[in-house]
Motif scaffolding. Structure first.
Motif, PDB file in Angstrom:
ATOM      1  N   ARG A 166       0.841  -1.202   0.000  1.00 51.36           N
ATOM      2  CA  ARG A 166       0.000   0.000   0.000  1.00 51.36           C
ATOM      3  C   ARG A 166       0.878   1.255   0.000  1.00 51.36           C
ATOM      4  NH1 ARG A 166      -5.160   1.608   2.461  1.00 51.36           N
ATOM      5  NH2 ARG A 166      -5.064   3.836   2.901  1.00 51.36           N
ATOM      6  N   ASN A 167       1.884   1.262   0.876  1.00 52.48           N
ATOM      7  CA  ASN A 167       2.763   2.424   0.958  1.00 52.48           C
ATOM      8  C   ASN A 167       3.517   2.651  -0.354  1.00 52.48           C
ATOM      9  OD1 ASN A 167       1.898   2.614   3.572  1.00 52.48           O
ATOM     10  ND2 ASN A 167       3.928   2.533   4.505  1.00 52.48           N
ATOM     11  N   ARG A 168       3.978   1.570  -0.967  1.00 54.74           N
ATOM     12  CA  ARG A 168       4.700   1.708  -2.231  1.00 54.74           C
ATOM     13  C   ARG A 168       3.784   2.243  -3.331  1.00 54.74           C
ATOM     14  NH1 ARG A 168       6.409  -3.525  -0.880  1.00 54.74           N
ATOM     15  NH2 ARG A 168       5.266  -4.420  -2.667  1.00 54.74           N
ATOM     16  N   ILE A 169       2.564   1.725  -3.372  1.00 53.61           N
ATOM     17  CA  ILE A 169       1.609   2.179  -4.391  1.00 53.61           C
ATOM     18  C   ILE A 169       1.288   3.659  -4.184  1.00 53.61           C
ATOM     19  CG2 ILE A 169      -0.753   1.932  -5.237  1.00 53.61           C
ATOM     20  CD1 ILE A 169      -0.489  -1.089  -4.528  1.00 53.61           C
ATOM     21  N   GLN A 170       1.029   4.043  -2.945  1.00 52.56           N
ATOM     22  CA  GLN A 170       0.714   5.447  -2.675  1.00 52.56           C
ATOM     23  C   GLN A 170       1.883   6.355  -3.053  1.00 52.56           C
ATOM     24  OE1 GLN A 170      -0.327   6.445   1.414  1.00 52.56           O
ATOM     25  NE2 GLN A 170      -1.736   8.007   0.675  1.00 52.56           N
ATOM     26  N   ALA A 171       3.091   5.940  -2.717  1.00 55.44           N
ATOM     27  CA  ALA A 171       4.269   6.735  -3.064  1.00 55.44           C
ATOM     28  C   ALA A 171       4.423   6.847  -4.584  1.00 55.44           C
ATOM     29  CB  ALA A 171       5.526   6.121  -2.450  1.00 55.44           C
ATOM     30  N   GLY A 172       4.150   5.742  -5.300  1.00 55.04           N
ATOM     31  CA  GLY A 172       4.260   5.759  -6.754  1.00 55.04           C
ATOM     32  C   GLY A 172       3.238   6.673  -7.403  1.00 55.04           C
ATOM     33  N   LEU A 173       2.000   6.630  -6.913  1.00 55.15           N
ATOM     34  CA  LEU A 173       0.961   7.488  -7.479  1.00 55.15           C
ATOM     35  C   LEU A 173       1.229   8.953  -7.148  1.00 55.15           C
ATOM     36  CD1 LEU A 173      -2.362   5.495  -6.959  1.00 55.15           C
ATOM     37  CD2 LEU A 173      -0.596   5.241  -8.693  1.00 55.15           C
ATOM     38  N   ARG A 174       1.684   9.194  -5.932  1.00 53.21           N
ATOM     39  CA  ARG A 174       1.993  10.569  -5.536  1.00 53.21           C
ATOM     40  C   ARG A 174       3.112  11.145  -6.425  1.00 53.21           C
ATOM     41  NH1 ARG A 174       1.873  10.155   0.010  1.00 53.21           N
ATOM     42  NH2 ARG A 174       0.032  11.479   0.296  1.00 53.21           N
ATOM     43  N   ALA A 175       4.155  10.347  -6.665  1.00 58.62           N
ATOM     44  CA  ALA A 175       5.255  10.796  -7.520  1.00 58.62           C
ATOM     45  C   ALA A 175       4.765  11.056  -8.948  1.00 58.62           C
ATOM     46  CB  ALA A 175       6.378   9.756  -7.516  1.00 58.62           C
ATOM     47  N   HIS A 176       3.846  10.225  -9.416  1.00 59.97           N
ATOM     48  CA  HIS A 176       3.291  10.403 -10.762  1.00 59.97           C
ATOM     49  C   HIS A 176       2.576  11.741 -10.881  1.00 59.97           C
ATOM     50  CE1 HIS A 176       1.147   9.572 -14.504  1.00 59.97           C
ATOM     51  NE2 HIS A 176       0.025   9.885 -13.880  1.00 59.97           N
TER      52      HIS A 176
ATOM     53  N   ALA B 187      -1.500   0.772 -14.128  1.00 66.09           N
ATOM     54  CA  ALA B 187      -0.170   0.247 -14.449  1.00 66.09           C
ATOM     55  C   ALA B 187       0.836   0.608 -13.361  1.00 66.09           C
ATOM     56  CB  ALA B 187       0.292   0.785 -15.799  1.00 66.09           C
ATOM     57  N   LEU B 188       0.772   1.837 -12.855  1.00 64.27           N
ATOM     58  CA  LEU B 188       1.689   2.258 -11.801  1.00 64.27           C
ATOM     59  C   LEU B 188       1.484   1.449 -10.529  1.00 64.27           C
ATOM     60  CD1 LEU B 188       1.469   6.104 -12.362  1.00 64.27           C
ATOM     61  CD2 LEU B 188       3.559   4.746 -12.514  1.00 64.27           C
ATOM     62  N   ALA B 189       0.237   1.172 -10.190  1.00 61.50           N
ATOM     63  CA  ALA B 189      -0.052   0.377  -8.995  1.00 61.50           C
ATOM     64  C   ALA B 189       0.501  -1.034  -9.143  1.00 61.50           C
ATOM     65  CB  ALA B 189      -1.552   0.342  -8.731  1.00 61.50           C
ATOM     66  N   ALA B 190       0.353  -1.603 -10.326  1.00 62.68           N
ATOM     67  CA  ALA B 190       0.878  -2.953 -10.571  1.00 62.68           C
ATOM     68  C   ALA B 190       2.396  -2.977 -10.437  1.00 62.68           C
ATOM     69  CB  ALA B 190       0.450  -3.435 -11.950  1.00 62.68           C
ATOM     70  N   GLU B 191       3.059  -1.972 -11.013  1.00 63.67           N
ATOM     71  CA  GLU B 191       4.515  -1.905 -10.922  1.00 63.67           C
ATOM     72  C   GLU B 191       4.970  -1.788  -9.470  1.00 63.67           C
ATOM     73  OE1 GLU B 191       5.610   1.387 -13.333  1.00 63.67           O
ATOM     74  OE2 GLU B 191       5.210   0.362 -15.243  1.00 63.67           O
ATOM     75  N   ALA B 192       4.308  -0.934  -8.699  1.00 60.92           N
ATOM     76  CA  ALA B 192       4.690  -0.744  -7.302  1.00 60.92           C
ATOM     77  C   ALA B 192       4.461  -2.001  -6.472  1.00 60.92           C
ATOM     78  CB  ALA B 192       3.910   0.426  -6.707  1.00 60.92           C
ATOM     79  N   ALA B 193       3.403  -2.748  -6.810  1.00 57.72           N
ATOM     80  CA  ALA B 193       3.099  -3.976  -6.074  1.00 57.72           C
ATOM     81  C   ALA B 193       3.926  -5.161  -6.563  1.00 57.72           C
ATOM     82  CB  ALA B 193       1.610  -4.298  -6.195  1.00 57.72           C
TER      83      ALA B 193
END
Length: 356
Positions: free
Chosen positions: A29-39, A145-151
């Motif tokens: 969850r934290n990785r996905i949130q960080a990835g979306l925030r950076a996007h 796609a970003l969520a999948a990459e982060a997970a």
């Protein structure tokens, strides 16, 4: 075994072994949130932080809010609500001059608890000024796609359904979906001025073998078809974007310039789960007031309750620029990306369950 203090029949989330089982979901969850925030930052969006306490929680018939009150220094109470979405505040910020904003907001909805529902959850909302709402369809594909990459996954799954989160989403109108999955001509029961023909739609349900009640409204019938025939078929193998909702189901979306019977509204589905709801935003304050009043009259009729209209929001709407905005259930996105079975599994600290 659950301890004596447990009210749900399950061990509490804070027990070390339970937390150890849930921890991989939470770190993802934290990785996905960080990835979306950076996007979003990379797209020149500004992150905003709307207040949860509002004079109106939102004005949708079937959404239920948590009510509270603020007490002034001299002891006078003022009713307030926990917001069901940060939408009103975000749109006020667009009126204030912001052009690209996003928010990870905790939102609150009463009468909701289950594998896909929680009384407090995280809503990701984002808005683009001077953008066609189809741009948000592209945004949704990027976020999957970003969520999948982060997970670290190439498949989203839920209850036996699987999709490729990197696949281009299928785009299908409500009219096409009603025809394909239920054999119903949806637009035959609507007009350009937003009027609906309940009997025309009811005849379609009879032919499709869908049961309904004698006192069901047109909107009730619409929802029955959506739940029974359409939603179970969406987001299979690849994501689905369901767009051009009938004008009667426009909510806060503006009418389509190509066909006034429909609105610039879409929903995103993956693995049969609704993930996002988006609008080409309505900026006609008088029309928005009419819709709010209709929704609250229906809420009073069905539930014996209603919520005030945020007059400040309608005032701000008069000066709001043309924009498009989307709301995505962040916890559900994490669920699908991690193959979690319940929304509680991807929350760091779920809300306590009521005694049984």
């Amino acid at each position: 075994m659950p301890r004596s203090g447990s009210t749900s029949g399950r061990s509490p989330w804070w027990e070390p072994q339970v937390h150890a089982d849930r921890r991989p979901f939470l770190l993802a969850r934290n990785r996905i949130q960080a990835g979306l925030r950076a996007h979003f930052h990379g797209e020149d969006f500004i992150e905003v932080d709307p207040a949860a306490l509002q004079v109106s929680p939102g004005n949708e018939t079937h959404l239920h809010a948590f009510a509270t009150e603020a007490v002034t220094i001299d002891g006078r109470p003022t009713p307030l609500y926990l917001h069901t979405s940060p939408e009103f505040t975000c749109k006020k910020l667009l009126t204030a001059g912001e052009r690209r904003i996003f928010s990870f907001a905790h939102v609150y909805r009463n009468r909701e608890r289950g594998p896909l529902h929680h009384p407090e959850f995280t809503m990701l909302e984002w808005y683009r000024v001077d953008a066609d709402y189809r741009e948000l369809m592209d945004d949704c594909a990027d976020l999957l796609a970003l969520a999948a990459e982060a997970a670290g996954t190439c498949r989203f799954s839920y209850r036996g359904a699987n999709i490729d989160p990197f696949a281009e989403p299928e785009r299908i109108t409500l009219a096409e979906a009603f025809h394909r999955f239920a054999g119903i001509d949806l637009l035959a029961s609507t007009t350009a001025d937003g009027q609906t023909d309940r009997e025309q739609l009811a005849a379609g349900l009879v032919q499709a073998g869908i049961r309904f009640a004698d006192d069901d409204t047109w909107s009730d019938l619409f929802s029955r078809v959506l739940v029974a025939k359409i939603e179970p078929s969406l987001g299979r193998e690849r994501p689905t974007i369901l767009y051009e909702y009938p004008a009667a189901e426009a909510a806060l979306a503006r009418p389509s310039p190509n066909d006034l019977r429909v609105a610039e509204r879409f929903e995103l589905y993956a693995c049969g789960v609704e993930l996002a709801n988006a609008f080409g935003e309505l900026t006609d304050a008088a029309e928005q007031r009419r819709r709010f009043e209709h929704e609250m009259a229906e809420k009073a009729r069905i539930y014996g309750d209603s919520y005030p209209i945020d007059e400040d929001f309608l005032w701000a709407l008069e000066g709001m620029p043309q924009a498009s905005g989307a709301a995505l259930g962040f916890d559900r996105l994490v669920m699908l990306a991690t193959s979690a079975s319940r929304i509680d599994d991807v929350m760091w600290a779920p809300v306590a369950e009521p005694p049984q």
